[in-house]
Design a protein around this motif. Structure first.
Motif, PDB file in Angstrom:
ATOM      1  N   LEU A   1      10.862  11.352   0.303  1.00 30.28           N
ATOM      2  CA  LEU A   1      11.027   9.935   0.614  1.00 30.28           C
ATOM      3  C   LEU A   1      12.410   9.436   0.207  1.00 30.28           C
ATOM      4  O   LEU A   1      13.042   8.665   0.942  1.00 30.28           O
ATOM      5  CB  LEU A   1       9.926   9.107  -0.052  1.00 30.28           C
ATOM      6  CG  LEU A   1       8.507   9.415   0.422  1.00 30.28           C
ATOM      7  CD1 LEU A   1       7.491   8.613  -0.385  1.00 30.28           C
ATOM      8  CD2 LEU A   1       8.344   9.161   1.908  1.00 30.28           C
TER       9      LEU A   1
ATOM     10  N   CYS B   1      14.920  10.780   2.744  1.00 30.06           N
ATOM     11  CA  CYS B   1      14.862   9.999   3.981  1.00 30.06           C
ATOM     12  C   CYS B   1      15.510   8.635   3.796  1.00 30.06           C
ATOM     13  O   CYS B   1      16.220   8.155   4.686  1.00 30.06           O
ATOM     14  CB  CYS B   1      13.420   9.860   4.454  1.00 30.06           C
ATOM     15  SG  CYS B   1      12.723  11.418   5.051  1.00 30.06           S
ATOM     16  N   ASP B   2      15.276   8.020   2.659  1.00 25.90           N
ATOM     17  CA  ASP B   2      15.895   6.730   2.366  1.00 25.90           C
ATOM     18  C   ASP B   2      17.420   6.873   2.360  1.00 25.90           C
ATOM     19  O   ASP B   2      18.124   6.049   2.942  1.00 25.90           O
ATOM     20  CB  ASP B   2      15.382   6.193   1.023  1.00 25.90           C
ATOM     21  CG  ASP B   2      15.865   4.790   0.744  1.00 25.90           C
ATOM     22  OD1 ASP B   2      15.674   3.920   1.613  1.00 25.90           O
ATOM     23  OD2 ASP B   2      16.444   4.561  -0.342  1.00 25.90           O
TER      24      ASP B   2
ATOM     25  N   LYS C   1      18.716   7.129   5.735  1.00 27.50           N
ATOM     26  CA  LYS C   1      18.412   5.926   6.505  1.00 27.50           C
ATOM     27  C   LYS C   1      17.528   6.228   7.725  1.00 27.50           C
ATOM     28  O   LYS C   1      17.768   5.738   8.837  1.00 27.50           O
ATOM     29  CB  LYS C   1      19.696   5.212   6.923  1.00 27.50           C
ATOM     30  CG  LYS C   1      20.507   4.709   5.752  1.00 27.50           C
ATOM     31  CD  LYS C   1      21.798   4.062   6.195  1.00 27.50           C
ATOM     32  CE  LYS C   1      22.609   3.471   5.086  1.00 27.50           C
ATOM     33  NZ  LYS C   1      22.842   4.247   3.918  1.00 27.50           N
ATOM     34  N   ILE C   2      16.512   7.065   7.475  1.00 26.63           N
ATOM     35  CA  ILE C   2      15.538   7.397   8.508  1.00 26.63           C
ATOM     36  C   ILE C   2      14.142   7.362   7.908  1.00 26.63           C
ATOM     37  O   ILE C   2      13.973   7.392   6.687  1.00 26.63           O
ATOM     38  CB  ILE C   2      15.797   8.795   9.135  1.00 26.63           C
ATOM     39  CG1 ILE C   2      15.732   9.895   8.067  1.00 26.63           C
ATOM     40  CG2 ILE C   2      17.116   8.824   9.889  1.00 26.63           C
ATOM     41  CD1 ILE C   2      15.817  11.306   8.622  1.00 26.63           C
ATOM     42  N   GLU C   3      13.161   7.299   8.776  1.00 31.00           N
ATOM     43  CA  GLU C   3      11.769   7.368   8.356  1.00 31.00           C
ATOM     44  C   GLU C   3      11.382   8.843   8.210  1.00 31.00           C
ATOM     45  O   GLU C   3      11.950   9.703   8.896  1.00 31.00           O
ATOM     46  CB  GLU C   3      10.860   6.707   9.400  1.00 31.00           C
ATOM     47  CG  GLU C   3      11.112   5.225   9.579  1.00 31.00           C
ATOM     48  CD  GLU C   3      10.755   4.416   8.351  1.00 31.00           C
ATOM     49  OE1 GLU C   3       9.738   4.747   7.698  1.00 31.00           O
ATOM     50  OE2 GLU C   3      11.487   3.461   8.044  1.00 31.00           O
ATOM     51  N   PRO C   4      10.407   9.154   7.357  1.00 31.52           N
ATOM     52  CA  PRO C   4       9.971  10.550   7.224  1.00 31.52           C
ATOM     53  C   PRO C   4       9.588  11.180   8.560  1.00 31.52           C
ATOM     54  O   PRO C   4       9.903  12.341   8.816  1.00 31.52           O
ATOM     55  CB  PRO C   4       8.783  10.468   6.272  1.00 31.52           C
ATOM     56  CG  PRO C   4       9.083   9.266   5.424  1.00 31.52           C
ATOM     57  CD  PRO C   4       9.745   8.289   6.372  1.00 31.52           C
ATOM     58  N   LYS C   5       8.948  10.418   9.459  1.00 30.31           N
ATOM     59  CA  LYS C   5       8.573  10.974  10.765  1.00 30.31           C
ATOM     60  C   LYS C   5       9.807  11.433  11.524  1.00 30.31           C
ATOM     61  O   LYS C   5       9.757  12.412  12.268  1.00 30.31           O
ATOM     62  CB  LYS C   5       7.765   9.968  11.582  1.00 30.31           C
ATOM     63  CG  LYS C   5       8.538   8.755  12.044  1.00 30.31           C
ATOM     64  CD  LYS C   5       7.682   7.856  12.925  1.00 30.31           C
ATOM     65  CE  LYS C   5       8.442   6.666  13.426  1.00 30.31           C
ATOM     66  NZ  LYS C   5       9.637   6.961  14.189  1.00 30.31           N
ATOM     67  N   ASP C   6      10.932  10.733  11.349  1.00 31.00           N
ATOM     68  CA  ASP C   6      12.168  11.113  12.024  1.00 31.00           C
ATOM     69  C   ASP C   6      12.740  12.410  11.451  1.00 31.00           C
ATOM     70  O   ASP C   6      13.322  13.207  12.177  1.00 31.00           O
ATOM     71  CB  ASP C   6      13.217  10.011  11.896  1.00 31.00           C
ATOM     72  CG  ASP C   6      12.780   8.719  12.558  1.00 31.00           C
ATOM     73  OD1 ASP C   6      12.131   8.787  13.616  1.00 31.00           O
ATOM     74  OD2 ASP C   6      13.091   7.641  12.014  1.00 31.00           O
TER      75      ASP C   6
ATOM     76  N   SER D   1      18.852   8.591  13.251  1.00 29.47           N
ATOM     77  CA  SER D   1      19.318   7.253  12.883  1.00 29.47           C
ATOM     78  C   SER D   1      19.973   6.568  14.077  1.00 29.47           C
ATOM     79  O   SER D   1      19.789   5.375  14.302  1.00 29.47           O
ATOM     80  CB  SER D   1      20.266   7.303  11.688  1.00 29.47           C
ATOM     81  OG  SER D   1      21.411   8.072  11.981  1.00 29.47           O
TER      82      SER D   1
ATOM     83  N   ASN E   1      17.183   5.582  16.537  1.00 27.68           N
ATOM     84  CA  ASN E   1      16.510   4.377  16.059  1.00 27.68           C
ATOM     85  C   ASN E   1      17.356   3.131  16.313  1.00 27.68           C
ATOM     86  O   ASN E   1      16.829   2.072  16.658  1.00 27.68           O
ATOM     87  CB  ASN E   1      16.175   4.491  14.575  1.00 27.68           C
ATOM     88  CG  ASN E   1      15.067   5.477  14.312  1.00 27.68           C
ATOM     89  OD1 ASN E   1      14.272   5.782  15.180  1.00 27.68           O
ATOM     90  ND2 ASN E   1      15.017   5.990  13.093  1.00 27.68           N
TER      91      ASN E   1
END
Length: 103
Positions: free
Chosen positions: A52, A55-56, A59-64, A74, A77
Protein backbone atom coordinates in the motif's frame (compact mmCIF):
# COMPACT_ATOMS: atom_id res chain seq x y z
CA UNK A 1 -1.80 -14.41 -11.31
CA UNK A 2 1.27 -12.35 -10.46
CA UNK A 3 4.35 -14.20 -9.24
CA UNK A 4 6.99 -12.73 -6.94
CA UNK A 5 9.22 -12.22 -9.98
CA UNK A 6 6.37 -10.44 -11.79
CA UNK A 7 5.87 -8.24 -8.72
CA UNK A 8 9.56 -7.31 -8.66
CA UNK A 9 9.60 -6.53 -12.38
CA UNK A 10 6.41 -4.46 -12.16
CA UNK A 11 7.82 -2.45 -9.28
CA UNK A 12 11.01 -1.72 -11.21
CA UNK A 13 9.03 -0.78 -14.33
CA UNK A 14 6.76 1.66 -12.52
CA UNK A 15 9.57 3.14 -10.43
CA UNK A 16 11.72 3.73 -13.52
CA UNK A 17 8.76 5.40 -15.29
CA UNK A 18 8.65 7.84 -12.36
CA UNK A 19 12.34 8.54 -12.87
CA UNK A 20 13.31 7.79 -9.29
CA UNK A 21 16.11 5.54 -8.06
CA UNK A 22 15.41 2.54 -5.85
CA UNK A 23 17.42 4.17 -3.08
CA UNK A 24 15.55 7.47 -3.27
CA UNK A 25 12.21 5.67 -3.31
CA UNK A 26 13.20 3.64 -0.26
CA UNK A 27 14.29 6.71 1.67
CA UNK A 28 11.21 8.70 0.61
CA UNK A 29 9.06 5.90 2.02
CA UNK A 30 10.95 6.03 5.34
CA UNK A 31 12.65 2.69 4.75
CA UNK A 32 16.29 1.65 4.74
CA UNK A 33 18.20 2.58 1.55
CA UNK A 34 18.11 -0.99 0.17
CA UNK A 35 14.40 -1.70 0.77
CA UNK A 36 13.17 -1.31 -2.83
CA UNK A 37 16.34 -2.80 -4.29
CA UNK A 38 15.85 -5.94 -2.18
CA UNK A 39 12.28 -6.29 -3.44
CA UNK A 40 13.28 -5.74 -7.06
CA UNK A 41 16.09 -8.29 -6.74
CA UNK A 42 13.75 -10.88 -5.23
CA UNK A 43 15.52 -10.93 -1.86
CA UNK A 44 12.39 -9.88 0.02
CA UNK A 45 8.72 -9.12 -0.50
CA UNK A 46 6.78 -6.28 1.10
CA UNK A 47 3.98 -6.80 3.59
CA UNK A 48 0.46 -5.78 2.64
CA UNK A 49 1.10 -2.42 4.32
CA UNK A 50 4.33 -2.16 2.32
CA UNK A 51 2.43 -2.76 -0.93
CA UNK A 52 0.00 0.00 0.00
CA UNK A 53 2.88 2.40 0.78
CA UNK A 54 4.53 1.51 -2.54
CA UNK A 55 1.30 2.21 -4.41
CA UNK A 56 0.85 5.47 -2.53
CA UNK A 57 4.38 6.52 -3.49
CA UNK A 58 3.71 5.59 -7.13
CA UNK A 59 0.40 7.52 -6.97
CA UNK A 60 -1.63 4.52 -8.12
CA UNK A 61 -4.23 2.22 -6.65
CA UNK A 62 -3.20 -1.35 -5.76
CA UNK A 63 -5.44 -2.67 -8.57
CA UNK A 64 -3.37 -0.60 -11.01
CA UNK A 65 -0.13 -2.10 -9.71
CA UNK A 66 -1.39 -5.60 -10.41
CA UNK A 67 -2.84 -4.70 -13.82
CA UNK A 68 0.23 -5.60 -15.85
CA UNK A 69 -1.58 -4.88 -19.13
CA UNK A 70 -1.43 -1.16 -18.33
CA UNK A 71 2.18 0.00 -18.63
CA UNK A 72 1.57 3.53 -17.30
CA UNK A 73 -1.35 3.35 -14.84
CA UNK A 74 -0.91 6.83 -13.38
CA UNK A 75 -1.16 8.35 -16.87
CA UNK A 76 -4.11 6.11 -17.76
CA UNK A 77 -5.87 7.25 -14.58
CA UNK A 78 -5.14 10.88 -15.44
CA UNK A 79 -6.63 10.42 -18.92
CA UNK A 80 -9.67 8.66 -17.46
CA UNK A 81 -10.25 11.51 -15.01
CA UNK A 82 -10.22 13.98 -17.89
CA UNK A 83 -12.41 11.76 -20.07
CA UNK A 84 -15.10 11.62 -17.37
CA UNK A 85 -15.63 15.37 -17.78
CA UNK A 86 -16.00 15.37 -21.58
CA UNK A 87 -19.15 15.48 -23.65
CA UNK A 88 -20.13 12.60 -25.94
CA UNK A 89 -18.80 14.48 -28.95
CA UNK A 90 -15.49 15.21 -27.23
CA UNK A 91 -15.21 11.56 -26.20
CA UNK A 92 -15.71 10.49 -29.82
CA UNK A 93 -12.81 12.74 -30.82
CA UNK A 94 -10.64 11.38 -28.03
CA UNK A 95 -11.43 7.80 -29.06
CA UNK A 96 -10.52 8.62 -32.67
CA UNK A 97 -7.23 10.18 -31.57
CA UNK A 98 -6.40 7.24 -29.32
CA UNK A 99 -7.26 4.79 -32.08
CA UNK A 100 -4.96 6.64 -34.47
CA UNK A 101 -2.12 6.60 -31.95
CA UNK A 102 -2.52 2.87 -31.38
CA UNK A 103 -1.68 2.03 -35.03
Amino acid sequence: MMTEKDFSLRLAQLREKMGVSARDMSLSMGQNPGYINNIENGKSMPSLAGILYICDFLKIEPKDFFDIDTPAPSKANELYAIAKTLSDEQLEHLIAIAGGLKK
